[in-house]
Design a protein around this motif. Structure first.
Motif, PDB file in Angstrom:
ATOM      1  N   PHE A  60      22.787  12.623 -13.119  1.00  0.00           N
ATOM      2  CA  PHE A  60      23.713  12.527 -12.121  1.00  0.00           C
ATOM      3  C   PHE A  60      23.433  12.896 -10.538  1.00  0.00           C
ATOM      4  N   LEU A  61      23.313  12.163  -9.506  1.00  0.00           N
ATOM      5  CA  LEU A  61      22.831  12.556  -8.007  1.00  0.00           C
ATOM      6  C   LEU A  61      21.736  13.450  -8.480  1.00  0.00           C
ATOM      7  N   GLY A  66      30.261  16.779  -5.071  1.00  0.00           N
ATOM      8  CA  GLY A  66      29.126  15.876  -5.089  1.00  0.00           C
ATOM      9  C   GLY A  66      29.369  14.574  -5.399  1.00  0.00           C
ATOM     10  N   VAL A  67      30.590  14.299  -6.071  1.00  0.00           N
ATOM     11  CA  VAL A  67      30.755  12.850  -6.863  1.00  0.00           C
ATOM     12  C   VAL A  67      30.888  12.014  -5.286  1.00  0.00           C
ATOM     13  N   GLN A 116      22.911  16.533 -14.134  1.00  0.00           N
ATOM     14  CA  GLN A 116      24.242  16.764 -14.843  1.00  0.00           C
ATOM     15  C   GLN A 116      24.300  15.348 -15.411  1.00  0.00           C
ATOM     16  N   GLY A 146      29.720  12.432  -2.531  1.00  0.00           N
ATOM     17  CA  GLY A 146      28.735  12.772  -1.608  1.00  0.00           C
ATOM     18  C   GLY A 146      27.703  11.556  -1.023  1.00  0.00           C
ATOM     19  N   ALA A 153      29.549  20.958  -7.562  1.00  0.00           N
ATOM     20  CA  ALA A 153      29.243  19.714  -8.619  1.00  0.00           C
ATOM     21  C   ALA A 153      29.869  18.563  -8.390  1.00  0.00           C
ATOM     22  N   GLN A 176      22.293  11.490  -1.314  1.00  0.00           N
ATOM     23  CA  GLN A 176      22.439  10.215  -2.102  1.00  0.00           C
ATOM     24  C   GLN A 176      23.854   9.839  -2.061  1.00  0.00           C
ATOM     25  N   ARG A 188      21.082  15.962 -10.035  1.00  0.00           N
ATOM     26  CA  ARG A 188      21.389  17.242 -10.338  1.00  0.00           C
ATOM     27  C   ARG A 188      21.144  17.447 -11.684  1.00  0.00           C
TER      28      ARG A 188
END
Lengths: 739, 136, 270
Positions: free
Chosen positions: A412-413, C267-268, A417, C270, C264, B115, A415
């Protein structure tokens, strides 16, 4: 010097003059011819003027295809040299015909024929049309081997990625003859033999013939196995002064008398180097020196431990990571900038990066640096799409038809994750799942995650109640060693139970819920803390042949919430390949739950077991029952269960391996006992509990099919022993995904 | 100095492998070239005027697979040179000389295209496999 | 592999009928291309210019159409195409006018794809080279000024990447790796904003190892060049306290973990 241009219609004088001015007549002529626009050019000098006579080539109006079905013209046109609005040149058209034929051959249609023709259009234009007759698919009809005694043709084909054509051909492309894939297959076969003791193995040659009537390729691979070698004496020659060879001997995996296995040698190199590096010799290198003794059929191996060059890593460049973030890659390496250069740790890092599953390809290479004792490490990765969107269908006799849509992203992204969102619908069940996992919580290799779920199951005659469970879990996973890990969990969920009217109308004809169930209606909140100890040494998770998978799950409910109990379950499965391609599975499972505090155990906290314990029984078909009335369908669940199962899986002899069918025979035994819930209810009503604790057992056979639509399994079980009131179900089918 | 190593923990030699004997042979007045031959290239040199060389050697231990590597032994050999690049003096810093404090968490902000979640997700979703069992 | 439609065994395959594709005069195509750009239909505009280049090769229209095609693709966000087209222009018409514009499009195509510092900076390095070539080869082009500004950002991005890796090693107390990364920033990127932080990190690293005189030199250089900088104040405080006083209101482990967690989850969006 005046220039006169004659004979041109489409190309203007300006352009032609640009080629002619300031050059000799001969050179001008050559330039004009080189443009390819003119079929004929004549340059002459008449009086003060330079006269240029040209005959323009026809211009291609359009390039078109006819008769192609498998490959679209959009895909073919970019491959051609002939282009619309460019001059027509018969040589390039002929080359294009050849090119198209080559493309068809590579996609498995060697019989395709291609011809080209010209269509004249007004004003000197032409269309170039390629006519294609694709012919039928020409896959690999047969792969055969000569010179192989140790392993059957079928076994060797199984090792290869290329396959033979069969009724599934329209779905797959692995039966298309591809020279590169065949070369890769030969390497796979060589490694396979090296693992099985044939140190002298050699591929003598491969003969690939195109068979006209069978419309496909026949491949014959000639091999020279050489003899089976066992391991002779194993010695360690340590050329580093104070590194004691006795302690190193413990790390050697190749034992005398064993069948020679090349991968065991490779793993020994890693273990020896890590052991020596641990003792402060970071530059030590270990290399094997094997010497064959054909007479005795033995390979004597000496592991030479020597001091490598004292070189340090100056800098680690990570390149190509367009999605994965730099630190996600860098944290997987056990070595950093400034550390000693150690080939073995670098190989381990490469393997670890590949296991992440985020990359198409990982390559670590060295580059010299300015100072002699420094090297620059370049890690080139290629990101792989790690998102997957899948729709799964399935049917199981317990829940009827089930459909699931899930969207998951493993990186995910960038990272590292993992996120997963899934929704499922079925005849009698529906559900929603969300989970998020961070593999490196706070920089520790500690995977922290959160799951949120909601599940609804409708009443059926095996469970006469509607149940909706909604809740969430916080979990922390901790790897202790490569194979052993512990996960700590906190779950909080609310279960809402209600019994449809037809099971409450005191009319036994349409089935009646047990009094215990009726009393348990309503919502209960469970707040539970648990641990899971997992040991996993399986060689391959999807279809294991060797190894042990064991789980122990102690849990305590009672930090708040309505139910208080201690529950522990254990499940262990051991896989062993008895002989070639026949896998034996031994399974043991047990569990116990006990109420804590004053109240009785809630009925729904009991274990309700069926086919998962002993095949041949219906869900909730085993265990204590409410026998107050004649209708004995009401299972009450038990607080203790234990069970064992022996199974042997084998390939079906007649069916070609390619179809993915396997057979199995099994024997199960087990029991579920001790109902500890309430027996006396409001108004003094009581229930009579038949706590039959006989051992239930069954034997049976199954058919397993790894179909293109997902793994399917058909079980038929014949019950040997049961308690009265148990509900049997001989035939069971489950397919698609396992929920 | 290999202490008893608990079964689960793993030691890593990080940075320069310090060889006490070689360090002994470095004597004041010795030329830089000779030090290079004896000790090899330094881990790093001083920020200004590189007249002091540092050889940084660490042993890090990871007590269990999930733990972080923790520095259990650290020795820094420092060699100071005169402007004519002759050895002036040398010093050895041990783990105990070090000071443990938290590094500033603030970072100089940088740009570049982050992103976006949606675009990245769909660009990533290409393994479209209808009908084939997904499964938990 | 075969496309999905290839799986249908029923289709009879494509058929051919003659159809005249009229090639319109270059000027008309060119103007249509320009109006398509104004209307924001960049892909079809690029197709018009490509048609000119194919139908009327070696003409002046073809040259101007090629650079306009590069612009249309760039404006439409097709950066790979625009940089290829721009490079083709530079090969075909090196010295001629509009060459500086093509070089600018080439540089900007890379510049717009610069990712954040945690990812591969190849695009940044390519943009930097392309802008530098623009300045060297076309010194009096009116894009030189913008090129200089973009170079500053690109270098800042490369320095940011060095800092990111330096902080990674500092956090793991691998001082060799950290110090050498920060030295690279101080040596090669001293004109970027990161050199302040690099000097402060060097002070921290040397202080952590107990080599106080090296920490003092780094802090002195920082103080001399950036007296007002917050980094200097932090380093100065560190030296004064010998690392014993708390340095910023470091909240407890839980909130740090929470911040790690929100970073974290946030970031969703982002």
């Amino acid at each position: 010097q005046q220039v006169v241009v004659r004979g041109n219609s489409r190309i203007d004088d300006e352009t032609i003059r640009a080629y002619v001015t300031g050059v000799s007549a001969e050179e001008a002529r050559r330039n004009l011819v080189a443009t390819g626009f003119f079929s004929d050019v004549r340059v002459s000098r008449q009086g003060g003027q330079l006269v240029v006579n040209v005959v323009e080539n026809n211009v291609v109006n359009r390039v078109a295809f006819e008769g192609n079905r498998r490959l679209q013209s959009e895909a073919l046109i970019p491959e051609l040299q002939t282009r619309a609005r460019q001059p027509y040149n018969p040589a390039t058209v002929a080359a294009d015909v050849e090119r198209i034929q080559e493309i068809y051959r590579r996609t498995g249609r060697a019989l395709a024929t291609v011809s080209s023709r010209i269509v004249d259009l007004p004003d000197g234009r032409i269309d170039v049309v390629f006519t294609v007759d694709e012919g039928s698919k020409t896959g690999i009809r047969q792969i055969s081997f000569t010179g192989n005694e140790a392993f059957s043709d079928g076994r060797l084909r199984d090792v290869m990625t290329s396959t033979e054509s069969n009724f599934l051909s329209f779905l797959k492309t692995t039966d298309v003859y591809d020279p590169d894939r065949l070369a890769a297959d030969l390497e796979l076969i060589r490694r396979y033999y090296l693992r099985k003791g044939y140190a002298d193995f050699r591929v003598v040659g491969t003969d690939v013939r195109f068979d006209e009537q069978r419309e496909g390729y026949v491949i014959d691979i000639a091999v020279e196995e050489g003899q089976l070698y066992r391991v002779g004496n194993v010695d360690i020659d340590s050329r580093i002064a104070d590194v004691p060879t006795e302690e190193l001997r413990r790390r050697v995996l190749t034992r005398e008398g064993q069948v020679y296995d090349a991968t065991a040698v490779e793993r020994t190199l890693v273990d020896l180097t890590t052991e020596v590096a641990r003792r402060g010799y970071a530059f030590a290198q270990v290399r094997p020196a094997g010497e064959r003794d054909p007479a005795a059929g033995v390979v004597n191996i000496t592991y030479i431990v020597e001091e490598g060059p004292r070189v340090y890593i100056e800098r680690i460049n990570i390149r190509g990571n367009t999605r994965t973030r730099d630190y996600v890659i860098r944290r997987e390496l056990d070595l950093g900038e400034g550390d000693p250069y150690n080939k073995v740790l670098i190989d381990r890092a490469e393997r670890r990066l590949n296991n992440l599953g985020f990359f198409e390809r990982v390559r670590i290479s060295n580059e010299p640096s300015l100072s002699p004792d420094r090297v620059i490490l370049n890690i080139d990765v290629e990101d792989r799409p790690t998102g997957s969107f899948s729709i799964a269908g399935g049917y199981s006799t317990a829940d009827g038809f089930i459909g699931e849509v899930s969207l998951s992203e493993a990186n995910f992204l960038g990272r590292g994750q993992a996120v997963r969102i899934a929704g499922s619908w079925g005849e009698r069940t529906s559900g929603f799942d969300f989970s998020f996992t961070e593999p490196y919580f706070l920089g520790y290799r500690l995977s922290a995650g959160v799951d949120v779920f909601s599940r609804f199951s409708e009443a059926s005659n095996t469970g006469r109640y509607d149940s909706r469970t909604t809740g969430g879990t916080l979990r922390f996973g901790v790897p202790i060693t490569e194979q052993f890990s512990v996960t700590a969990r906190y779950s909080l969920y609310q279960q809402d139970l209600d019994i449809p009217v037809i099971f409450r109308d005191n009319n036994p004809a349409n089935g009646e819920a047990s009094l215990a169930l009726k009393e348990a209606e309503g919502e209960t909140l469970t707040s539970l803390v648990g641990l899971t100890f997992t040991f996993n040494s399986l060689d391959n998770v999807r279809n294991p042949r060797e190894g042990l998978y064991a789980e122990l799950r102690p849990e305590i409910a009672g930090l708040g919430g309505d139910s208080e109990f201690f529950r522990i379950t254990a499940d262990a499965r051991y896989y062993h390949e008895i002989f070639e391609d026949v896998v034996g599975i031994a399974r043991v499972q047990a569990g116990h739950i006990a109420a804590l505090g004053s109240e009785d155990l809630r009925i729904l906290d009991h274990f309700f077991l069926g086919p998962s314990l002993v095949r041949g029984f219906r869900p909730s078909g085993i265990g204590p029952r409410d026998v107050s009335s004649a209708d004995v369908a009401n299972a009450l669940g038990g607080t203790t269960y234990f069970g064992g199962s022996l199974e042997v899986q084998f390939p079906l002899p007649l069916v070609p391996r390619d179809f993915g069918f396997r057979g199995a025979v099994f024997a199960d035994a087990g029991s579920l006992i001790d109902y500890e819930g309430r027996r006396v209810f409001s108004g003094g009503q009581t229930i009579v509990v038949d706590d039959n604790d006989e051992i239930r057992s069954s034997i049976g056979a199954s058919l397993l099919w790894a179909s293109p639509l997902g793994p399917l399994r058909f079980d038929y079980a014949y019950v040997l022993s049961q308690a009265d009131g148990d509900r049997t179900q001989a035939f069971r089918f489950s397919g698609g995904t396992s929920f | 100095c290999t202490q008893t190593i608990a079964p689960m923990s793993e030691d890593f030699q990080r940075g320069y492998i310090l060889d006490e004997a070689a360090l002994e042979q470095v004597t004041p007045g010795m030329g830089a070239q000779q030090v290079l031959e004896l000790m090899g290239t330094p881990s790093t040199v001083s920020t200004v005027g590189n007249q002091s060389w540092y050889y940084i050697s660490q042993t890090a231990r990871r007590r269990a697979a999930f733990m972080r590597q923790e520095v259990v032994d650290q020795r820094v050999a420092a060699i100071y040179f005169t402007p004519q690049l002759r050895v002036e003096r040398k010093a050895l810093y041990g783990l105990e000389d070090g000071v443990i404090f938290d590094f500033i968490s603030r970072e100089t902000p940088t740009g570049g295209a982050e992103q976006s979640f949606v675009r990245q997700l769909f660009r990533g979703v290409t393994s479209w496999n209808p009908l084939v069992g997904g499964g938990s | 592999c075969e496309t999905v439609s290839a799986l249908n065994p029923f289709g009879g395959g494509e058929t051919y009928e003659p159809e005249i594709v009229e090639t319109r005069p270059a000027a008309e195509l060119y103007n249509e291309g320009l109006s398509l750009i104004d209307r924001g239909q960049y892909q079809s505009a690029a197709d018009r210019f490509e048609e000119i280049e194919e139908a009327y090769p070696f003409s002046d229209f073809a040259r101007r159409a090629l650079v306009m095609q590069a612009y249309a693709q760039f404006a439409g966000g097709a950066y790979d195409d625009s940089s290829n087209t721009a490079q083709r222009y530079l090969q075909l018409y090196p010295g001629q006018d509009d060459a500086d514009y093509a070089q600018y499009i080439l540089a900007m195509s890379n510049y717009n794809q610069i990712p954040d510092i945690t990812r591969d900076q190849t695009q940044t390095a390519q943009a930097l080279r392309a802008f530098q070539e623009l300045i060297d080869r076309y010194p009096n082009s009116d894009y030189v000024e913008d090129a200089r500004a973009k170079i500053v950002f690109a270098r800042d991005q490369l320095a940011g990447k060095e800092m990111e890796v330096g902080r990674f090693y500092l956090e793991r107390r691998n001082y060799t790796g950290a110090i050498n990364r920060f030295r690279t920033v101080v040596a090669e990127y001293q004109t970027t904003r990161h050199s302040e932080e690099a000097l402060a990190r060097l002070t921290e690293a040397y202080m952590a190892m107990g080599i106080v005189d090296e920490a003092q030199t780094a802090a002195a250089v920082l103080g001399h060049n950036f007296p007002e900088s917050q980094w200097y104040r932090d380093s100065y405080a560190l030296l004064q306290s010998g690392g014993l006083e708390p340095r910023e209101n470091r909240d407890s482990w839980i909130s740090r973990a929470f911040r790690g967690f929100t970073r974290a989850v946030v970031g969703v969006g982002g």
